[in-house]
Write an enzyme that holds these catalytic residues in place. Structure first.
Site, PDB file in Angstrom:
ATOM      1  CB  THR A  74      -0.902   0.070   1.251  1.00 10.91           C
ATOM      2  OG1 THR A  74      -1.577   1.388   1.289  1.00 10.91           O
ATOM      3  CG2 THR A  74      -0.149  -0.257   2.442  1.00 10.91           C
ATOM      4  CG  ASP A  75      -0.883   5.210  -0.832  1.00  7.54           C
ATOM      5  OD1 ASP A  75      -1.675   4.409   0.034  1.00  7.54           O
ATOM      6  OD2 ASP A  75      -1.488   6.129  -1.657  1.00  7.54           O
ATOM      7  CD  GLU A  76      -3.146   3.754   4.745  1.00  9.06           C
ATOM      8  OE1 GLU A  76      -4.293   3.665   4.294  1.00  9.06           O
ATOM      9  OE2 GLU A  76      -2.757   3.584   5.896  1.00  9.06           O
TER      10      GLU A  76
ATOM     11  CE1 TYR B 248      -3.349  -2.482   5.681  1.00  2.00           C
ATOM     12  CE2 TYR B 248      -3.320  -0.182   5.225  1.00  2.00           C
ATOM     13  CZ  TYR B 248      -3.498  -1.447   4.981  1.00  2.00           C
ATOM     14  OH  TYR B 248      -3.551  -1.513   3.615  1.00  2.00           O
TER      15      TYR B 248
ATOM     16  CE  LYS C 242      -0.541  -4.502   2.991  1.00  2.00           C
ATOM     17  NZ  LYS C 242      -1.161  -5.654   2.299  1.00  2.00           N
TER      18      LYS C 242
HETATM   19  P1  NAD Z   1     -10.604  -6.503   2.115  1.00  5.60           P
HETATM   20  O1  NAD Z   1     -10.429  -6.276   3.548  1.00  5.60           O
HETATM   21  O2  NAD Z   1     -11.696  -5.916   1.445  1.00  5.60           O
HETATM   22  O3  NAD Z   1     -10.303  -8.001   1.919  1.00  5.60           O
HETATM   23  C1  NAD Z   1      -9.383  -8.784   2.567  1.00  5.60           C
HETATM   24  C2  NAD Z   1      -9.565 -10.437   2.233  1.00  5.60           C
HETATM   25  O4  NAD Z   1      -8.307 -10.974   2.809  1.00  5.60           O
HETATM   26  C3  NAD Z   1     -10.886 -10.997   2.679  1.00  5.60           C
HETATM   27  O5  NAD Z   1     -11.506 -11.834   1.896  1.00  5.60           O
HETATM   28  C4  NAD Z   1     -10.289 -11.776   4.136  1.00  5.60           C
HETATM   29  O6  NAD Z   1     -11.468 -12.956   4.367  1.00  5.60           O
HETATM   30  C5  NAD Z   1      -9.112 -12.188   3.391  1.00  5.60           C
HETATM   31  N1  NAD Z   1      -8.224 -12.599   4.922  1.00  5.60           N
HETATM   32  C6  NAD Z   1      -7.719 -11.806   5.880  1.00  5.60           C
HETATM   33  N2  NAD Z   1      -6.933 -12.584   6.588  1.00  5.60           N
HETATM   34  C7  NAD Z   1      -6.822 -13.704   5.890  1.00  5.60           C
HETATM   35  C8  NAD Z   1      -5.873 -14.752   6.454  1.00  5.60           C
HETATM   36  N3  NAD Z   1      -5.359 -14.678   7.416  1.00  5.60           N
HETATM   37  N4  NAD Z   1      -5.852 -15.864   5.558  1.00  5.60           N
HETATM   38  C9  NAD Z   1      -6.588 -15.827   4.161  1.00  5.60           C
HETATM   39  N5  NAD Z   1      -7.505 -14.641   3.836  1.00  5.60           N
HETATM   40  C10 NAD Z   1      -7.524 -13.656   4.775  1.00  5.60           C
HETATM   41  O7  NAD Z   1      -9.177  -6.076   1.527  1.00  5.60           O
HETATM   42  P2  NAD Z   1      -8.941  -4.946   0.265  1.00  5.60           P
HETATM   43  O8  NAD Z   1      -9.140  -3.793   0.404  1.00  5.60           O
HETATM   44  O9  NAD Z   1      -9.438  -6.060  -0.886  1.00  5.60           O
HETATM   45  O10 NAD Z   1      -7.249  -5.153   0.258  1.00  5.60           O
HETATM   46  C11 NAD Z   1      -6.645  -6.368  -0.546  1.00  5.60           C
HETATM   47  C12 NAD Z   1      -5.076  -5.931  -0.292  1.00  5.60           C
HETATM   48  O11 NAD Z   1      -4.805  -4.948  -1.061  1.00  5.60           O
HETATM   49  C13 NAD Z   1      -4.665  -5.842   0.877  1.00  5.60           C
HETATM   50  O12 NAD Z   1      -3.431  -6.245   1.318  1.00  5.60           O
HETATM   51  C14 NAD Z   1      -4.533  -4.327   1.326  1.00  5.60           C
HETATM   52  O13 NAD Z   1      -3.430  -3.937   2.286  1.00  5.60           O
HETATM   53  C15 NAD Z   1      -4.098  -3.988  -0.134  1.00  5.60           C
HETATM   54  N6  NAD Z   1      -4.534  -2.496  -0.508  1.00  5.60           N
HETATM   55  C16 NAD Z   1      -5.849  -2.079  -0.354  1.00  5.60           C
HETATM   56  C17 NAD Z   1      -6.040  -0.658  -0.661  1.00  5.60           C
HETATM   57  C18 NAD Z   1      -7.731  -0.353  -0.551  1.00  5.60           C
HETATM   58  O14 NAD Z   1      -8.070   1.039  -0.747  1.00  5.60           O
HETATM   59  N7  NAD Z   1      -8.603  -0.881  -0.358  1.00  5.60           N
HETATM   60  C19 NAD Z   1      -5.138   0.147  -1.245  1.00  5.60           C
HETATM   61  C20 NAD Z   1      -3.828  -0.350  -1.020  1.00  5.60           C
HETATM   62  C21 NAD Z   1      -3.499  -1.582  -1.051  1.00  5.60           C
HETATM   63  O1  DAU Z   2      -3.798   4.300   0.774  1.00  7.39           O
HETATM   64  C1  DAU Z   2      -4.035   2.848   0.698  1.00  7.39           C
HETATM   65  C2  DAU Z   2      -5.070   2.432   1.715  1.00  7.39           C
HETATM   66  O2  DAU Z   2      -6.531   3.139   1.613  1.00  7.39           O
HETATM   67  C3  DAU Z   2      -5.128   0.974   1.955  1.00  7.39           C
HETATM   68  O3  DAU Z   2      -3.781   0.472   2.205  1.00  7.39           O
HETATM   69  C4  DAU Z   2      -6.294   0.415   3.090  1.00  7.39           C
HETATM   70  O4  DAU Z   2      -6.248  -0.784   3.219  1.00  7.39           O
HETATM   71  C5  DAU Z   2      -7.587   1.412   3.120  1.00  7.39           C
HETATM   72  O5  DAU Z   2      -8.357   1.170   4.082  1.00  7.39           O
HETATM   73  C6  DAU Z   2      -7.354   2.958   2.576  1.00  7.39           C
HETATM   74  O6  DAU Z   2      -6.983   3.512   3.985  1.00  7.39           O
HETATM   75  P1  DAU Z   2      -7.318   4.745   4.569  1.00  7.39           P
HETATM   76  O7  DAU Z   2      -7.410   4.875   6.107  1.00  7.39           O
HETATM   77  O8  DAU Z   2      -6.743   5.966   3.577  1.00  7.39           O
HETATM   78  O9  DAU Z   2      -8.958   4.747   4.073  1.00  7.39           O
HETATM   79  P2  DAU Z   2     -10.087   4.990   4.811  1.00  7.39           P
HETATM   80  O10 DAU Z   2     -11.291   4.682   3.602  1.00  7.39           O
HETATM   81  O11 DAU Z   2     -10.244   4.447   6.017  1.00  7.39           O
HETATM   82  O12 DAU Z   2     -10.249   6.565   4.977  1.00  7.39           O
HETATM   83  C7  DAU Z   2     -10.019   7.354   3.698  1.00  7.39           C
HETATM   84  C8  DAU Z   2      -9.991   9.021   4.400  1.00  7.39           C
HETATM   85  O13 DAU Z   2     -11.070   9.416   4.970  1.00  7.39           O
HETATM   86  C9  DAU Z   2      -8.915   9.121   5.551  1.00  7.39           C
HETATM   87  O14 DAU Z   2      -8.359  10.335   5.604  1.00  7.39           O
HETATM   88  C10 DAU Z   2      -9.799   9.297   6.872  1.00  7.39           C
HETATM   89  C11 DAU Z   2     -10.968   9.571   6.128  1.00  7.39           C
HETATM   90  N1  DAU Z   2     -12.249   9.006   6.942  1.00  7.39           N
HETATM   91  C12 DAU Z   2     -12.541   7.610   7.052  1.00  7.39           C
HETATM   92  C13 DAU Z   2     -13.583   7.174   7.477  1.00  7.39           C
HETATM   93  C14 DAU Z   2     -13.748   5.621   7.550  1.00  7.39           C
HETATM   94  C15 DAU Z   2     -13.287   9.829   7.558  1.00  7.39           C
HETATM   95  O15 DAU Z   2     -12.958  11.166   7.499  1.00  7.39           O
HETATM   96  N2  DAU Z   2     -14.277   9.425   8.103  1.00  7.39           N
HETATM   97  C16 DAU Z   2     -14.622   7.880   8.325  1.00  7.39           C
HETATM   98  O16 DAU Z   2     -15.527   7.504   8.943  1.00  7.39           O
END
Ligand code: NAD
Ligand code: DAU
Length: 345
Positions: free
Chosen positions: A135-137, A159, A163
């Site tokens: 992730t970019d985080e 988190y 990562k």
């Molecule tokens: P999500 O939370 O929607 O899904 C996670 C999935 O992983 C679920 O299906 C869950 O059952 C499975 N899982 C969790 N723990 C597990 C384990 N121990 N063994 C097997 N399966 C397991 O996540 P997402 O948003 O689809 O993110 C997917 C990946 O992309 C993650 O690695 C996350 O860090 C990365 N990522 C997400 C974002 C975003 O904005 N959502 C951005 C950048 C990177």
């Molecule tokens: O940048 C990539 C990441 O983006 C992924 O690695 C993570 O898995 C994904 O959850 C996401 O992280 P963020 O913390 O950026 O996403 P979130 O949707 O939780 O929040 C986005 C922004 O919105 C952040 O600045 C916090 C804010 N926010 C979030 C929630 C849930 C609010 O203001 N109110 C809220 O209730």
């Protein structure tokens, strides 16, 4: 380009972990659409975020196999690797920053130890290619400019620290064992099938239920939004064309403050700013994320979706798939929501 000996580039067995989550399920569909000769094995623990409904359309598809298991469990991982995958993509993770602040333990377990289990399996099976979805985080916050792949890792939350730990482990396997691993670091994704704890689907579903939306702090934090289809194309590009040992950033090029994002959602849903509730800020809240994706663009990838069109598409999907998110919001989500936001919202 990875091509099997004597085979075609389009003839791969792909092991996806976490394929029942948001990005994983979109990626599996993307893979079977773009590479119709491929086979996909999906290893997923089905945590609160894993939902088999996300892939209901693949039921009975002979190219798709689901294995219910934990990436931390050596036996489950062995079962998946015994299918002899050519490509492995690790999406499995605990992913929500706010939950990592409440209860970090599962994040360390799955995101770090689970990655270790997969790397060990790649090593013992001689798997040709492993892609870690990071992730970019991991870079932390940046006020001006953008991080490139050589920028130092300064994660802020349990988190992102987990990562980052996984990324360092992957790179150590590259250096120590010559493991053919790559890393992709995408920015904030949005789109269909995203669990409604993340800001965009949380706000859309709250507004569809006639509730207010909770903005942390003053809403000045900036995220760079990437439509999930564009991210799936980015993951596919790095997986098949990337250079082992390298890291690739994937940014959407759509930086916007949370307040501005909320205003766009209010407009799309026909509501006004009285639906906004400013709530206490997230501890350690990163102000801005921004990554330079030139390395990935040099492989031929670029985001194709216009941000507003993708946001409209996403709002429409949540309107048309009310049953999907209502089932989620009536379960474990309720307890989490009360704990995170209190009773008032
Ligand atoms: P999500 O939370 O929607 O899904 C996670 C999935 O992983 C679920 O299906 C869950 O059952 C499975 N899982 C969790 N723990 C597990 C384990 N121990 N063994 C097997 N399966 C397991 O996540 P997402 O948003 O689809 O993110 C997917 C990946 O992309 C993650 O690695 C996350 O860090 C990365 N990522 C997400 C974002 C975003 O904005 N959502 C951005 C950048 C990177
Ligand atoms: O940048 C990539 C990441 O983006 C992924 O690695 C993570 O898995 C994904 O959850 C996401 O992280 P963020 O913390 O950026 O996403 P979130 O949707 O939780 O929040 C986005 C922004 O919105 C952040 O600045 C916090 C804010 N926010 C979030 C929630 C849930 C609010 O203001 N109110 C809220 O209730």
């Amino acid at each position: 380009m990875l091509v099997k000996e004597g085979g075609k580039a389009e003839d791969m067995r792909v092991l996806v972990t976490g394929g029942c989550g948001f990005i994983g399920s979109n990626f599996i569909r993307h893979t079977l659409r773009e590479h119709p000769e491929d086979q996909v094995i999906n290893l997923d623990k089905l945590t609160y975020a894993g939902n088999p409904e996300n892939l209901a359309d693949l039921e009975g598809d002979p190219r798709y196999l689901f294995i219910h298991g934990d990436i931390c469990d050596a036996e489950a991982v062995e079962e998946a690797f015994s299918r002899d995958p050519d490509l492995v993509v690790n999406f499995a993770a605990e992913t929500h920053v706010d939950r990592s602040i409440m209860e970090p333990e599962a994040f360390l377990r799955t995101d770090i130890f689970g990655t270790f289990r997969l790397l060990e399996a790649v090593r013992s099976h001689g798997t040709p290619r492993y892609l870690q979805v990071s992730t970019d985080e991991v870079y932390g916050s940046i006020e001006e400019g953008s991080f490139d792949e050589d920028s130092p890792l300064r994660p802020s939350s349990p988190y992102s620290a987990s990562k980052a730990g996984a990324d360092l482990l992957v790179l150590s396997y590259v250096r120590t064992y010559g493991t053919p691993a790559l890393i992709i670091r995408p920015s904030n994704n949005f789109g269909p099938y995203q669990y409604p704890e993340k800001v965009i689907p949380l706000f859309i579903t709250n507004l569809l239920e006639g509730r207010k939306v909770p903005i942390y702090g003053e809403g000045t934090n900036v995220r760079d939004w990437l439509f999930v289809e564009d991210n799936c194309a980015a993951v596919d590009t790095v997986l098949r064309k990337g250079e082992p040992g390298r890291v690739y950033n994937a940014g959407g090029g759509n930086e916007i403050t949370n307040l501005e994002l909320t205003r766009r959602l209010l407009e799309l849903l026909g509501r006004d700013e009285s639906s906004i509730e400013f709530v206490p800020d997230r501890p350690g809240h990163d102000l801005r994320y921004s990554v330079d994706s030139d390395r990935l663009r040099a492989l031929g990838w670029e985001p194709r979706w216009d941000f507003l069109r993708a946001l409209e598409h996403t709002v429409r999907w949540y309107r048309e798939n009310r049953g999907w998110w209502e089932r989620i919001r009536s379960g474990e989500f309720r307890r989490y929501y009360r704990r995170q936001y209190g009773g008032g919202l």
